[in-house]
Design a protein around this motif. Structure first.
Motif, PDB file in Angstrom:
ATOM      1  N   PRO B 119       0.824  -1.226   0.000  1.00  0.00           N
ATOM      2  CA  PRO B 119       0.000   0.000   0.000  1.00  0.00           C
ATOM      3  C   PRO B 119       0.848   1.261   0.000  1.00  0.00           C
ATOM      4  CG  PRO B 119      -0.957  -1.616   1.472  1.00  0.00           C
ATOM      5  CD  PRO B 119       0.323  -2.214   0.978  1.00  0.00           C
ATOM      6  N   THR B 120       1.909   1.281   0.797  1.00  0.00           N
ATOM      7  CA  THR B 120       2.742   2.485   0.823  1.00  0.00           C
ATOM      8  C   THR B 120       3.476   2.684  -0.502  1.00  0.00           C
ATOM      9  OG1 THR B 120       4.522   1.213   1.812  1.00  0.00           O
ATOM     10  CG2 THR B 120       3.081   2.404   3.312  1.00  0.00           C
ATOM     11  N   GLY B 121       3.908   1.576  -1.106  1.00  0.00           N
ATOM     12  CA  GLY B 121       4.578   1.681  -2.398  1.00  0.00           C
ATOM     13  C   GLY B 121       3.646   2.241  -3.453  1.00  0.00           C
ATOM     14  N   VAL B 122       2.423   1.734  -3.514  1.00  0.00           N
ATOM     15  CA  VAL B 122       1.446   2.233  -4.475  1.00  0.00           C
ATOM     16  C   VAL B 122       1.068   3.674  -4.154  1.00  0.00           C
ATOM     17  CG1 VAL B 122      -0.880   1.900  -5.392  1.00  0.00           C
ATOM     18  CG2 VAL B 122       0.573  -0.085  -4.928  1.00  0.00           C
ATOM     19  N   ALA B 123       1.073   4.014  -2.860  1.00  0.00           N
ATOM     20  CA  ALA B 123       0.753   5.388  -2.473  1.00  0.00           C
ATOM     21  C   ALA B 123       1.792   6.359  -3.017  1.00  0.00           C
ATOM     22  CB  ALA B 123       0.675   5.498  -0.950  1.00  0.00           C
ATOM     23  N   MET B 124       3.047   5.914  -3.094  1.00  0.00           N
ATOM     24  CA  MET B 124       4.082   6.763  -3.665  1.00  0.00           C
ATOM     25  C   MET B 124       3.798   7.040  -5.137  1.00  0.00           C
ATOM     26  SD  MET B 124       6.365   7.553  -1.363  1.00  0.00           S
ATOM     27  CE  MET B 124       7.814   7.996  -2.315  1.00  0.00           C
ATOM     28  N   VAL B 125       3.316   6.006  -5.831  1.00  0.00           N
ATOM     29  CA  VAL B 125       2.953   6.186  -7.237  1.00  0.00           C
ATOM     30  C   VAL B 125       1.811   7.194  -7.347  1.00  0.00           C
ATOM     31  CG1 VAL B 125       2.141   5.026  -9.314  1.00  0.00           C
ATOM     32  CG2 VAL B 125       3.699   3.836  -7.752  1.00  0.00           C
ATOM     33  N   ARG B 126       0.812   7.013  -6.500  1.00  0.00           N
ATOM     34  CA  ARG B 126      -0.336   7.938  -6.531  1.00  0.00           C
ATOM     35  C   ARG B 126       0.124   9.360  -6.256  1.00  0.00           C
ATOM     36  NH1 ARG B 126      -4.326   8.886  -9.054  1.00  0.00           N
ATOM     37  NH2 ARG B 126      -5.079   6.725  -8.846  1.00  0.00           N
ATOM     38  N   SER B 127       1.038   9.507  -5.325  1.00  0.00           N
ATOM     39  CA  SER B 127       1.549  10.830  -4.986  1.00  0.00           C
ATOM     40  C   SER B 127       2.184  11.506  -6.190  1.00  0.00           C
ATOM     41  CB  SER B 127       2.561  10.701  -3.850  1.00  0.00           C
ATOM     42  OG  SER B 127       3.247  11.918  -3.664  1.00  0.00           O
ATOM     43  N   ALA B 128       2.948  10.730  -6.962  1.00  0.00           N
ATOM     44  CA  ALA B 128       3.591  11.296  -8.151  1.00  0.00           C
ATOM     45  C   ALA B 128       2.555  11.681  -9.192  1.00  0.00           C
ATOM     46  CB  ALA B 128       4.588  10.282  -8.731  1.00  0.00           C
ATOM     47  N   VAL B 129       1.510  10.857  -9.331  1.00  0.00           N
ATOM     48  CA  VAL B 129       0.450  11.176 -10.291  1.00  0.00           C
ATOM     49  C   VAL B 129      -0.209  12.501  -9.922  1.00  0.00           C
ATOM     50  CG1 VAL B 129      -1.823  10.481 -11.134  1.00  0.00           C
ATOM     51  CG2 VAL B 129       0.017   8.795 -10.938  1.00  0.00           C
TER      52      VAL B 129
END
Lengths: 233, 233
Positions: B119-129
């Motif tokens: 979840p935290t890894g995917v959250a980093m992706v979302r943050s960049a988006v």
DNA sequence: GCATATTTGTCCGTATGTATA
DNA sequence: CTATACATACGGACAAATATG
């Protein structure tokens, strides 16, 4: 000096050839010499590399030595401890895990999707396999280890990407440091000779998918074996 | 000196802070400054970096400058022409092709099999988006480009491998040089904002396989667009 | 805990070879 | 072709950090 002997043996003339063949800079040649000392195991992990010692041993100035050492630090062959000096890297279990994490992404992907999957590319893989078998036949376990590295190098070369090949070269150099920490190097590579041969046969048959899966399983097994050896250390 | 101005602007005090915060070596700080000058586009591809000019501009000695430049050469940000000096790298079509060759192996593999798919890894992706969408909303196309790099960095971070992340950082730094060669940077990244969002949504839904396929297609499209732009240059 | 010796980090001056105007 | 500029490499120097007795 405890490290001057092997170093000074291996070079004899660095500055001497400068006027005749200036094919590269002095710092690069120094880096090449030190890198080989490390990868060949004459400078073991954890060994200290004093700048002054290298200067006198190699007959070059301290500035040149520092440039060479910085390059090797960037290659992760050496590590620099600020105001303390540079040492041959001592890869721990975390490093082994990460190197295999990277290899398990790169190698199977290169086998599966690489753009350089050609007869000559596969022939390079076959060449590495034969090199390993020949070395094993005469009991040259150091040669088996080298051939094994050539095998994995050839696998990544199937990607057709010079940048990935260079990255793989760095990872393989780290692997040499890992092996140099282990007592039983002889027996480690032998079981993989047959697997290399099988993987190569799959590639020659054009079965890239199964070969990639076999490579992944291969790397898992190797990593587990290495970490088990680390645990008893 | 034509390159002293932007450089001297960006640093002001290198040696001055040495006595107070010795958090890193001077050579590293010099490398950081020059790297940023290049990635921010103030030093354009092909620009020459005379050692003496950097010395006076940065207030450090030639030895320190040479160490920093060597580091950046190893990172492929600069290229060294023997006995001529160092220049900001000018990536050509072959470099673009190879960078994408490497990215197309690493990025989809990280998305598909990475160990840090959390979840935290995917959250980093979302943050960049979101960072990209926010920058686009106010017309900050430079910020869009930066956010795009963060997006791909976050994808590779899903691999969980620091070594792969570092390799990716080098590839992204090369990409900045590619973009700096192009006239139309503003419009280039915009079409990919939607794709980033869709890929992120797939990841949030746990559909790694489809996300990986989408990333591969994405990279193919971007490479084609870049090479087309190079052809008209 | 302190004084000393060693080593690193950094700077300067200089000589030589190479490339370019 | 000469001259200038520059990269390359060397040696010496010093302060600061570290290791040692």
């Amino acid at each position: 000096m405890h490290l001057a002997d092997p170093v000074s043996d291996a070079l004899a003339s660095l500055g001497r050839t400068r006027h005749f063949v200036n094919r590269s800079t002095t710092a690069e040649r120094v880096a090449d010499v030190v890198r080989e000392e490390v990868t060949e195991g004459r400078l073991r992990p954890g060994a200290r590399l004093p700048e002054q010692g290298l200067c006198t041993a190699l007959g070059v100035s301290r500035n040149t030595v520092r440039e060479a050492l910085s390059q090797l630090v960037a290659e992760r062959v050496l590590v620099r401890e600020p105001n303390r000096g540079v040492f041959v890297a001592v890869p721990g279990p975390a490093d082994v895990r990460d190197v295999y994490r990277a290899r398990k992404l790169i190698e199977p992907a290169a086998v599966r999707h690489g753009e350089a999957f050609t007869p000559t590319g596969v022939a390079m893989v076959r060449s590495a396999v034969n090199e390993g078998l020949a070395a094993a036949a005469v009991g040259e376990w150091g040669g088996v280890a080298t051939a094994n590295q050539h095998f994995h190098k050839a696998l990544v070369a199937l990607s057709g990407s010079p940048r990935l090949e260079q990255q793989m070269a760095l990872l393989l150099a780290e692997m040499r440091l890992v092996f140099h920490r282990m007592p039983e190097v002889r027996s480690f590579h032998e079981p993989y000779l047959g697997r290399n041969d099988r993987i190569c046969a799959m590639l020659e048959a054009g079965e890239r998918e199964t070969a990639a899966a076999e490579v992944a399983e291969y790397l898992d097994a190797a990593q587990a074996q290495l970490l088990a050896a680390y645990a008893q250390l």
